[in-house]
Scaffold this motif. Structure first.
Motif, PDB file in Angstrom:
ATOM      1  N   TYR A  77      -3.664   7.880   0.907  1.00 24.61           N
ATOM      2  CA  TYR A  77      -2.449   8.698   0.799  1.00 24.61           C
ATOM      3  C   TYR A  77      -2.744  10.094   0.272  1.00 24.61           C
ATOM      4  O   TYR A  77      -2.051  11.038   0.598  1.00 24.61           O
ATOM      5  CB  TYR A  77      -1.422   8.009  -0.115  1.00 24.61           C
ATOM      6  N   PHE A  81      -1.116  13.090   2.288  1.00 30.64           N
ATOM      7  CA  PHE A  81      -0.085  13.946   1.690  1.00 30.64           C
ATOM      8  C   PHE A  81      -0.498  15.419   1.687  1.00 30.64           C
ATOM      9  O   PHE A  81       0.356  16.300   1.604  1.00 30.64           O
ATOM     10  CB  PHE A  81       0.237  13.497   0.263  1.00 30.64           C
ATOM     11  N   TYR A  87       2.357  12.321   6.917  1.00 30.26           N
ATOM     12  CA  TYR A  87       2.895  11.021   6.491  1.00 30.26           C
ATOM     13  C   TYR A  87       4.065  10.620   7.392  1.00 30.26           C
ATOM     14  O   TYR A  87       4.131   9.501   7.902  1.00 30.26           O
ATOM     15  CB  TYR A  87       3.347  11.120   5.025  1.00 30.26           C
ATOM     16  N   GLY A 127       6.319   4.701  -7.042  1.00 23.16           N
ATOM     17  CA  GLY A 127       5.595   4.911  -5.782  1.00 23.16           C
ATOM     18  C   GLY A 127       6.376   5.893  -4.936  1.00 23.16           C
ATOM     19  O   GLY A 127       6.604   5.700  -3.746  1.00 23.16           O
ATOM     20  N   GLY A 129       5.863   8.850  -3.744  1.00 20.00           N
ATOM     21  CA  GLY A 129       5.264   9.567  -2.618  1.00 20.00           C
ATOM     22  C   GLY A 129       5.823  10.967  -2.491  1.00 20.00           C
ATOM     23  O   GLY A 129       6.025  11.685  -3.484  1.00 20.00           O
ATOM     24  N   ASP A 149       4.428   8.398  -9.468  1.00 21.78           N
ATOM     25  CA  ASP A 149       3.403   8.049  -8.492  1.00 21.78           C
ATOM     26  C   ASP A 149       2.053   8.236  -9.163  1.00 21.78           C
ATOM     27  O   ASP A 149       1.903   9.067 -10.058  1.00 21.78           O
ATOM     28  CB  ASP A 149       3.508   8.926  -7.236  1.00 21.78           C
ATOM     29  N   ILE A 150       1.089   7.483  -8.689  1.00 22.85           N
ATOM     30  CA  ILE A 150      -0.234   7.560  -9.314  1.00 22.85           C
ATOM     31  C   ILE A 150      -1.027   8.776  -8.823  1.00 22.85           C
ATOM     32  O   ILE A 150      -1.978   9.200  -9.458  1.00 22.85           O
ATOM     33  CB  ILE A 150      -1.012   6.238  -9.062  1.00 22.85           C
ATOM     34  N   LEU A 151      -0.592   9.387  -7.713  1.00 22.81           N
ATOM     35  CA  LEU A 151      -1.373  10.468  -7.094  1.00 22.81           C
ATOM     36  C   LEU A 151      -0.775  11.850  -7.357  1.00 22.81           C
ATOM     37  O   LEU A 151       0.397  12.089  -7.023  1.00 22.81           O
ATOM     38  CB  LEU A 151      -1.404  10.288  -5.572  1.00 22.81           C
ATOM     39  N   VAL A 196       9.877   1.130  -2.767  1.00 27.99           N
ATOM     40  CA  VAL A 196       9.949   0.906  -1.318  1.00 27.99           C
ATOM     41  C   VAL A 196       8.581   1.204  -0.691  1.00 27.99           C
ATOM     42  O   VAL A 196       7.989   2.270  -0.929  1.00 27.99           O
ATOM     43  CB  VAL A 196      11.059   1.780  -0.686  1.00 27.99           C
ATOM     44  N   ALA A 197       8.090   0.229   0.065  1.00 23.06           N
ATOM     45  CA  ALA A 197       6.818   0.379   0.801  1.00 23.06           C
ATOM     46  C   ALA A 197       5.650   0.664  -0.121  1.00 23.06           C
ATOM     47  O   ALA A 197       4.739   1.397   0.247  1.00 23.06           O
ATOM     48  CB  ALA A 197       6.938   1.490   1.855  1.00 23.06           C
ATOM     49  N   ASP A 203      -1.899  -1.014  -3.659  1.00 25.27           N
ATOM     50  CA  ASP A 203      -1.008   0.017  -4.197  1.00 25.27           C
ATOM     51  C   ASP A 203      -0.503  -0.451  -5.567  1.00 25.27           C
ATOM     52  O   ASP A 203      -1.284  -0.620  -6.471  1.00 25.27           O
ATOM     53  CB  ASP A 203       0.143   0.303  -3.219  1.00 25.27           C
TER      54      ASP A 203
HETATM   55  C1  LIG Z   1       3.628   3.962   1.492  1.00 28.05           C
HETATM   56  S1  LIG Z   1       3.844   5.116   0.201  1.00 28.05           S
HETATM   57  C2  LIG Z   1       5.607   4.940  -0.053  1.00 28.05           C
HETATM   58  C3  LIG Z   1       6.247   6.186  -0.579  1.00 28.05           C
HETATM   59  C4  LIG Z   1       7.766   6.118  -0.742  1.00 28.05           C
HETATM   60  N1  LIG Z   1       8.204   5.034  -1.595  1.00 28.05           N
HETATM   61  C5  LIG Z   1       8.453   6.042   0.596  1.00 28.05           C
HETATM   62  O1  LIG Z   1       9.024   4.989   0.913  1.00 28.05           O
HETATM   63  O2  LIG Z   1       8.402   7.030   1.327  1.00 28.05           O
HETATM   64  C6  LIG Z   1       3.175   4.264  -1.226  1.00 28.05           C
HETATM   65  C7  LIG Z   1       3.126   5.152  -2.459  1.00 28.05           C
HETATM   66  O3  LIG Z   1       2.758   4.332  -3.582  1.00 28.05           O
HETATM   67  C8  LIG Z   1       1.900   5.087  -4.396  1.00 28.05           C
HETATM   68  N2  LIG Z   1       1.121   4.205  -5.271  1.00 28.05           N
HETATM   69  C9  LIG Z   1       0.075   3.425  -4.940  1.00 28.05           C
HETATM   70  N3  LIG Z   1      -0.382   2.769  -6.025  1.00 28.05           N
HETATM   71  C10 LIG Z   1       0.391   3.155  -7.051  1.00 28.05           C
HETATM   72  C11 LIG Z   1       0.413   2.814  -8.427  1.00 28.05           C
HETATM   73  N4  LIG Z   1      -0.461   1.938  -8.960  1.00 28.05           N
HETATM   74  N5  LIG Z   1       1.347   3.394  -9.198  1.00 28.05           N
HETATM   75  C12 LIG Z   1       2.238   4.286  -8.675  1.00 28.05           C
HETATM   76  N6  LIG Z   1       2.259   4.639  -7.377  1.00 28.05           N
HETATM   77  C13 LIG Z   1       1.360   4.078  -6.574  1.00 28.05           C
HETATM   78  C14 LIG Z   1       1.032   5.841  -3.420  1.00 28.05           C
HETATM   79  O4  LIG Z   1       0.383   6.936  -4.021  1.00 28.05           O
HETATM   80  C15 LIG Z   1       2.084   6.244  -2.378  1.00 28.05           C
HETATM   81  O5  LIG Z   1       2.658   7.481  -2.696  1.00 28.05           O
END
Ligand SMILES: C[S@@+](CC[C@H](N)C(=O)[O-])C[C@H]1O[C@@H](n2cnc3c(N)ncnc32)[C@H](O)[C@@H]1O
Length: 286
Positions: A77, A81, A87, A127, A129, A149-151, A196-197, A203
């Motif tokens: 991601y 991003f 995305y 999460g 994003g 978010d972690i990123l 969501v997702a 993740d």
């Molecule tokens: C598929 S994207 C979904 C983004 C958003 N929820 C959406 O539906 O558009 C998954 C997101 O989860 C974040 N993520 C993954 N591992 C994570 C963690 N341990 N803590 C927080 N966010 C995390 C990723 O960086 C990414 O932005």
């Protein structure tokens, strides 16, 4: 490997605002059309339909500005991003994801059935994003959303593509949340959590979900999507025990639960998820 499906066209840059009606999935009701232009111009290709990858290993190739094709794993991601519109192009335009809009629609129904105004919600979006959930929540009248978010790339993309939708956004690992960030999040007096997702598949792990859940008031709304297999009795991820057992015990009181198509896999088979809208009644099991 030869690309089998190429998508994209090249439009000139325009500075307009999209109308909400008829907007493509994953596009904001009021952001500048630059993101949509970038999204439309991207050319990408999936592996041939006969190839099968686990959800952890899916990838595509994308035409780079220098004319080469770059490979992007879907779970990279940070790289995705960094490219405006990529995305949305991969997951919405090519693979048909509409999960944020679907889940916020379910939430709106559930709120209506309970006589609760969307205007009363103060949401932690875990999460988060690049902010697609924030725009869907704003579209139903949710006034306060906090992203985590972690990123750092996710935060930067949210600011770049959907500025001003989050009241606050933290780049943090909820399995090791600094005390100061916990205090700041608690100060938002959160009464809803959306994820969501983003659960599982390397993740968000169960421990991070639990930390976020604990930040939400009792009686608060929990909105989550999760691959159906993670809730099965055979699950070994930890989510089946934690979420499944919490539903059985009533700690999580389910208001709406739907099995739905999250998106297509790269072999064009449907990826089925559970969408759950629940009220937090007590701490999670386990
Ligand atoms: C598929 S994207 C979904 C983004 C958003 N929820 C959406 O539906 O558009 C998954 C997101 O989860 C974040 N993520 C993954 N591992 C994570 C963690 N341990 N803590 C927080 N966010 C995390 C990723 O960086 C990414 O932005």
């Amino acid at each position: 490997m030869a690309p089998t499906a190429v998508s994209g066209n090249g439009n000139g840059t325009r500075h307009e605002v999209l109308e909400q009606a008829g907007r493509p999935a994953g596009s904001a009701p009021g952001h500048p059309v630059d993101l949509e232009t970038a999204r439309a111009a991207i050319r990408l290709a999936l592996p041939e339909p006969g190839s099968k990858f686990s959800q952890d290993d899916e990838w595509c190739v994308v035409a780079e500005p220098d004319g080469t094709w770059g490979e992007y794993r879907f779970h990279d991601y940070d790289r995705i991003f960094r490219v405006p519109g990529l995305y949305e192009k991969i997951f919405y335009d090519v693979l048909g994801c509409d999960s944020p809009r679907f889940m916020v629609g379910l939430l709106q129904d559930a709120l209506g059935g309970s006589g609760v105004e969307a205007g009363s919600l103060r949401v932690l979006d875990l999460g988060a994003g690049n902010g697609i959930m924030a725009e869907e929540l704003a579209a139903i009248g949710v006034p306060h959303a906090v992203g985590v978010d972690i990123l750092p790339e996710a935060h930067e993309a949210a600011e770049r593509d959907r500025p001003g939708l989050y009241a606050d956004y933290h780049v943090a690992d909820l399995t090791a949340l600094p005390a100061a960030t916990r205090e700041t999040l608690a100060g938002h007096r959160l009464n809803a959590l959306t994820v969501v997702a983003a659960l599982g598949f390397g993740d968000i792990p169960p421990a991070a979900f639990r930390t976020a859940y604990d930040l939400v008031d009792d009686g608060g709304w929990i909105v989550l999507t999760i691959k159906d297999a993670f809730l099965a009795e055979t699950d070994t991820s930890g989510f089946g025990g934690m979420i499944g057992e919490s539903i059985r015990s009533g700690a999580l009181e389910v208001v709406r639960r739907e099995r739905f198509q999250h998106r297509l896999a790269t072999d064009r088979s449907p990826l089925l998820y559970e969408g759950i809208i629940a009220r937090k009644r007590s701490p999670l099991a386990g």
